[in-house]
Design a protein around this motif. Structure first.
Motif, PDB file in Angstrom:
ATOM      1  N   LYS A 559       1.008  -0.969  -0.111  1.00  0.00           N
ATOM      2  CA  LYS A 559      -0.226   0.283  -0.327  1.00  0.00           C
ATOM      3  C   LYS A 559       0.478   1.369  -0.072  1.00  0.00           C
ATOM      4  N   LEU A 560       1.961   1.931   0.940  1.00  0.00           N
ATOM      5  CA  LEU A 560       2.767   2.463   0.691  1.00  0.00           C
ATOM      6  C   LEU A 560       3.390   2.495  -0.730  1.00  0.00           C
ATOM      7  N   GLU A 561       3.798   1.773  -1.092  1.00  0.00           N
ATOM      8  CA  GLU A 561       4.337   1.441  -2.628  1.00  0.00           C
ATOM      9  C   GLU A 561       3.801   2.143  -3.454  1.00  0.00           C
ATOM     10  N   GLY A 562       2.044   1.859  -3.446  1.00  0.00           N
ATOM     11  CA  GLY A 562       1.710   2.335  -4.445  1.00  0.00           C
ATOM     12  C   GLY A 562       1.122   4.098  -4.311  1.00  0.00           C
ATOM     13  N   LYS A 563       1.124   4.104  -2.824  1.00  0.00           N
ATOM     14  CA  LYS A 563       0.827   5.776  -3.360  1.00  0.00           C
ATOM     15  C   LYS A 563       2.110   6.521  -3.564  1.00  0.00           C
ATOM     16  N   LEU A 564       2.949   6.107  -2.968  1.00  0.00           N
ATOM     17  CA  LEU A 564       4.509   6.795  -3.343  1.00  0.00           C
ATOM     18  C   LEU A 564       4.462   6.875  -4.892  1.00  0.00           C
ATOM     19  N   ASP A 565       4.114   5.439  -5.740  1.00  0.00           N
ATOM     20  CA  ASP A 565       3.912   6.003  -7.366  1.00  0.00           C
ATOM     21  C   ASP A 565       3.066   6.899  -7.633  1.00  0.00           C
ATOM     22  N   LEU A 566       1.538   7.402  -6.880  1.00  0.00           N
ATOM     23  CA  LEU A 566       0.897   7.915  -7.240  1.00  0.00           C
ATOM     24  C   LEU A 566       1.132   9.512  -6.605  1.00  0.00           C
ATOM     25  N   ILE A 567       2.454  10.150  -6.072  1.00  0.00           N
ATOM     26  CA  ILE A 567       3.016  11.059  -5.768  1.00  0.00           C
ATOM     27  C   ILE A 567       3.857  11.086  -6.247  1.00  0.00           C
ATOM     28  N   MET A 568       4.952  10.440  -6.486  1.00  0.00           N
ATOM     29  CA  MET A 568       6.038  10.771  -7.590  1.00  0.00           C
ATOM     30  C   MET A 568       5.939  10.966  -9.240  1.00  0.00           C
ATOM     31  N   THR A 569       4.496  10.823  -9.085  1.00  0.00           N
ATOM     32  CA  THR A 569       3.822  10.379 -10.465  1.00  0.00           C
ATOM     33  C   THR A 569       3.478  12.061 -10.988  1.00  0.00           C
ATOM     34  N   GLN A 570       2.798  12.652 -10.006  1.00  0.00           N
ATOM     35  CA  GLN A 570       1.530  13.378  -9.879  1.00  0.00           C
ATOM     36  C   GLN A 570       3.425  14.918  -9.795  1.00  0.00           C
ATOM     37  N   ILE A 571       4.311  14.358  -8.961  1.00  0.00           N
ATOM     38  CA  ILE A 571       5.125  15.740  -8.986  1.00  0.00           C
ATOM     39  C   ILE A 571       6.216  15.307 -10.484  1.00  0.00           C
ATOM     40  N   VAL A 572       6.145  13.877 -11.323  1.00  0.00           N
ATOM     41  CA  VAL A 572       7.051  14.207 -12.310  1.00  0.00           C
ATOM     42  C   VAL A 572       6.330  14.760 -13.408  1.00  0.00           C
ATOM     43  N   SER A 573       4.745  14.965 -13.494  1.00  0.00           N
ATOM     44  CA  SER A 573       3.524  15.463 -14.189  1.00  0.00           C
ATOM     45  C   SER A 573       3.715  16.721 -14.399  1.00  0.00           C
ATOM     46  N   ARG A 574       4.042  17.875 -13.110  1.00  0.00           N
ATOM     47  CA  ARG A 574       3.720  18.846 -12.825  1.00  0.00           C
ATOM     48  C   ARG A 574       4.884  19.804 -12.691  1.00  0.00           C
ATOM     49  N   LYS A 575       6.196  18.506 -12.947  1.00  0.00           N
ATOM     50  CA  LYS A 575       7.870  19.188 -13.183  1.00  0.00           C
ATOM     51  C   LYS A 575       7.094  19.677 -14.983  1.00  0.00           C
ATOM     52  N   THR A 576       6.860  18.176 -15.388  1.00  0.00           N
ATOM     53  CA  THR A 576       6.972  18.370 -17.018  1.00  0.00           C
ATOM     54  C   THR A 576       5.742  19.485 -17.679  1.00  0.00           C
ATOM     55  N   THR A 577       4.677  20.451 -17.228  1.00  0.00           N
ATOM     56  CA  THR A 577       4.367  20.841 -17.423  1.00  0.00           C
ATOM     57  C   THR A 577       4.456  22.423 -17.217  1.00  0.00           C
ATOM     58  N   GLU A 578       5.695  22.385 -16.562  1.00  0.00           N
ATOM     59  CA  GLU A 578       6.163  23.674 -15.622  1.00  0.00           C
ATOM     60  C   GLU A 578       7.696  23.741 -17.154  1.00  0.00           C
ATOM     61  N   LYS A 579       8.269  22.651 -17.188  1.00  0.00           N
ATOM     62  CA  LYS A 579       9.120  23.154 -17.824  1.00  0.00           C
ATOM     63  C   LYS A 579       8.375  22.799 -19.581  1.00  0.00           C
ATOM     64  N   ILE A 580       7.034  23.363 -20.143  1.00  0.00           N
ATOM     65  CA  ILE A 580       7.259  22.831 -21.225  1.00  0.00           C
ATOM     66  C   ILE A 580       6.747  24.508 -21.391  1.00  0.00           C
ATOM     67  N   SER A 581       5.871  25.139 -20.365  1.00  0.00           N
ATOM     68  CA  SER A 581       5.459  26.334 -20.462  1.00  0.00           C
ATOM     69  C   SER A 581       6.398  27.411 -20.403  1.00  0.00           C
ATOM     70  N   GLU A 582       7.803  27.072 -19.362  1.00  0.00           N
ATOM     71  CA  GLU A 582       9.332  27.775 -19.706  1.00  0.00           C
ATOM     72  C   GLU A 582       9.529  27.728 -21.150  1.00  0.00           C
ATOM     73  N   GLN A 583       9.351  27.020 -22.343  1.00  0.00           N
ATOM     74  CA  GLN A 583      10.512  27.130 -23.558  1.00  0.00           C
ATOM     75  C   GLN A 583       9.657  28.150 -24.218  1.00  0.00           C
ATOM     76  N   PRO A 584      11.078  28.820 -24.757  1.00  0.00           N
ATOM     77  CA  PRO A 584      10.697  29.807 -25.764  1.00  0.00           C
ATOM     78  C   PRO A 584      10.189  29.219 -27.160  1.00  0.00           C
ATOM     79  N   ALA A 585       8.993  30.307 -27.360  1.00  0.00           N
ATOM     80  CA  ALA A 585       7.788  29.549 -29.076  1.00  0.00           C
ATOM     81  C   ALA A 585       9.040  29.823 -30.305  1.00  0.00           C
ATOM     82  N   LEU A 586       8.406  29.313 -30.846  1.00  0.00           N
ATOM     83  CA  LEU A 586       9.267  28.732 -32.467  1.00  0.00           C
ATOM     84  C   LEU A 586       9.008  30.426 -32.957  1.00  0.00           C
ATOM     85  N   PHE A 587       7.550  31.013 -32.981  1.00  0.00           N
ATOM     86  CA  PHE A 587       7.500  32.427 -33.717  1.00  0.00           C
ATOM     87  C   PHE A 587       6.688  33.228 -33.394  1.00  0.00           C
ATOM     88  N   VAL A 588       6.168  34.041 -33.588  1.00  0.00           N
ATOM     89  CA  VAL A 588       4.927  34.514 -32.769  1.00  0.00           C
ATOM     90  C   VAL A 588       4.370  35.841 -33.588  1.00  0.00           C
TER      91      VAL A 588
END
Length: 631
Positions: A559-588
């Motif tokens: 049960k602890l492993e499942g909770k930790l996997d869920l938490i780590m998945t949320q942390i990784v997905s949040r970091k990925t979203t922040e990285k995508i938003s910080e990237q400059p646009a190819l053209f405006v």
């Protein structure tokens, strides 16, 4: 005097012991010589194992009937041949009762059709050839051994009946399920009830104190007036003493004997006078023997503690289980006969309590199941093949230059010298030499080990208890290699292998993964052999407890492993979203608003509009001339 209980073992006096093994075989041992005299294996010993037994030994008289055969013509002949008889009544798992002749070593008769369930208790009447049985089908049956049939059957309880015992003067019968009942054998009615045990009562025994002999016309209750009996329950660490009274009856126990664990069997040494104390002997499930001494003269408020605690151990401090024990009265002093070991080997010990003053008695004895071979050194024949060892060149695998010297020497001489060199090496040096000399096949960095050689090394390591050899064999984790190796080891090394694996499983979890593969393969490959061993239960108990302790936190960790996997998945997905938003646009793409466009148009002068129109007309004319020239 006979010991009773659920151990399926009982003494007959001080010279015989009857024991029923787990595989449904009856063993009869001679106590004085320590030799097994008889062994009886029924045809259905695996499906209808023995559950209880009771001895019946008596001398024939001229007016007594014989129990040998139901035929009348051979009855008188058998009386003249045998002056006495020794019979053992046996109960089975399927509800059948058997009568075994210990003198002839054969089955006398089989009683069927009486019970519909397991027989839990069996006892004889002392004045005739009648015995009683109780069963899980809530009934008690009275059997006539002379005519091989049952005389009477009645319902004794709403629940299972676990124990029965015939009272003094053979007019009463005690039966025990959840409550203890005293029956009149003449009317088959309950005359007394006793309550006090929280769990089912599994054994009872009367205390034969000196008393007045009742008259022939006395009732069943008067025949057992002021008589004491003992009882033991299945899950109670206590032994209760009760008193039967015709007037002012008491339903509760008058005395309690405190035990360290559940009672396996018990025996009583009755005194010659009512003023003298009785001695109670209790064998527990832990393998200890507890001895109590008490004078029955009234109720006691506090539980009684034992005066002696007897334990049998090996020289290596391993406890040996006591199978059964009984009292032997010699010169008014209590003497105990112990039987310890298993059905593979039993040893007997006679112990005088007067010679031991301390409360703790520890007997150091050898394990009777182990075979000890003593060889005198003078009788060993030692041969030294060579006297002068200075000019001898030893050629064995692993010695530098072995391959070059082996090609120069002749085959006969090389084999002789190699055998001499190998005899002088230790097991570790042999294994090192084999690993150095063996060359892996082409294309492979390491050749796979052979199951035949590993089986031989494993057998030698278990026999000599060599840790280095066992480490080299048990480090392999290939499933096919483990299965073939375990399959090829001799059958007598299976128990030693399981003990070694159990000890190794107590180590770190990283190493336990490989050892669990060996353990699982050993249990699956040799399951049929392990089921035939009487000591398989204590052998696998330690392994089962070890696995239970190791896996009791598995569910919570999952049960602890499942909770930790869920938490780590949320942390990784949040970091990925922040990285995508910080990237400059190819053209405006920037679009002007309509208001700005109108302001620009208003700011332009009319002259600029005319210039724009003229320029557009010139460009239009130039484009038309270009098209005509191309045409």
């Amino acid at each position: 005097m006979a010991a009773v209980g659920r151990c399926k073992a009982a003494f007959s006096g001080e010279d015989k012991l009857a024991l029923c093994s787990l595989d449904g075989v009856l063993h009869v041992w001679d106590v004085k010589s320590g030799v097994e005299r008889h062994q009886f294996t029924p045809a259905s010993h695996l499906t209808a194992t023995f559950t209880c037994l009771s001895w019946k030994i008596a001398h024939h008289r001229n007016n007594e009937k014989s129990l040998t055969t139901p035929k009348k013509k051979k009855a008188k002949k058998s009386e003249n041949i045998s002056p006495h008889f020794e019979y053992i009544a046996l109960g089975t798992e399927v509800g059948d009762a058997l009568l075994y002749d210990n003198i002839a070593g054969d089955l006398v008769c089989k009683f069927t059709g009486g019970h519909n369930g397991r027989i839990n208790g069996i006892c004889w009447k002392s004045d005739d050839h009648t015995f009683f049985t109780c069963s899980n089908d809530h009934h008690i049956i009275e059997w006539d051994a002379s005519h091989s049939k049952h005389k009477c059957k009645w319902k004794a309880d709403k629940w299972e009946v676990h124990s029965i015992k015939v009272g003094p003067h053979c007019k009463t019968l005690l039966s025990a399920g959840k409550t203890i009942k005293l029956w009149s054998l003449k009317t088959k009615e309950v005359i007394r009830r006793f309550n006090g045990h929280l769990s089912p009562v599994i054994s009872m025994l009367f205390v034969e104190l000196p008393a007045k002999i009742p008259s022939h016309d006395a009732t069943a209750l008067e025949a057992v007036d002021e008589t004491y009996f003992l009882s033991a329950a299945s899950d109670g660490h206590a032994l209760n003493a009760w008193q039967i009274r015709s007037t002012k009856p008491k339903k509760n126990a008058i005395t309690t004997f405190s035990l360290t664990s559940d009672a396996l069997m018990f025996d009583v040494l009755s005194p010659s006078s009512r003023d003298d104390p009785i001695y109670v002997l209790v064998t527990t499930l832990d393998g200890d023997v507890l001895v109590f001494s008490h004078t029955l003269n009234g109720p006691m408020k506090k539980p009684l503690t034992p005066i002696h605690n007897i334990r049998v151990v090996t020289p290596t401090a391993e406890q040996l289980s006591v199978i059964s024990a009984t009292f032997v009265k010699k010169n008014e002093d209590p003497v105990i006969v112990l039987a310890y070991g298993t059905t593979m080997g039993i040893a007997f010990e006679t112990l005088k309590l007067k010679e031991h003053s301390g409360s703790e008695i520890c007997l150091i004895r050898e394990d009777p199941t182990q075979v000890h071979v003593l060889i005198e050194k003078d009788k060993l024949k030692l041969k030294e093949p060579l006297k002068n060892k200075e000019n001898v060149t030893t050629i064995v695998p692993g010695v530098p230059g072995h391959n070059r010297l082996a090609a120069e020497k002749s085959g006969t001489k090389r084999k002789k010298n190699a055998s001499i060199g190998e005899a002088q090496l230790t097991m570790e040096e042999r294994l090192t030499a084999m690993s150095v000399d063996t060359a892996p096949p082409s294309g492979d960095s390491k050749a796979p080990p052979n199951a035949d050689s590993l089986a031989i090394l494993l057998s030698q390591g278990l026999q000599s208890n060599d840790r280095d050899v066992l480490n080299q064999v048990l480090q392999h984790s290939n499933d096919n290699l483990i299965r073939n190796t375990v399959r090829q080891i001799p059958i007598n090394y299976v128990v030693s292998l399981l003990k070694e694996l159990t000890e190794r499983l107590k180590g770190t979890p990283e190493k336990c993964l490989i050892f669990m593969k060996w353990t699982r393969t050993t249990l699956s490959q040799h399951a049929s052999y392990l089921m035939t061993l009487p000591e398989v239960v204590p052998l696998l108990t330690g392994l089962y407890q070890l696995i239970s302790v190791r896996t009791q936190t598995h569910e919570r960790l999952t049960k602890l492993e499942g909770k930790l996997d869920l938490i780590m998945t949320q942390i990784v997905s949040r970091k990925t979203t922040e990285k995508i938003s910080e990237q400059p646009a190819l053209f405006v793409v920037e679009e002007d608003s309509s208001d700005d466009h109108e302001e620009d148009m208003n700011m332009m002068s009319p002259e600029s509009f005319d210039e724009w129109d003229e320029g557009s007309e010139d460009e239009h004319e130039t484009n038309e001339e270009t098209i005509e020239m191309e045409g």
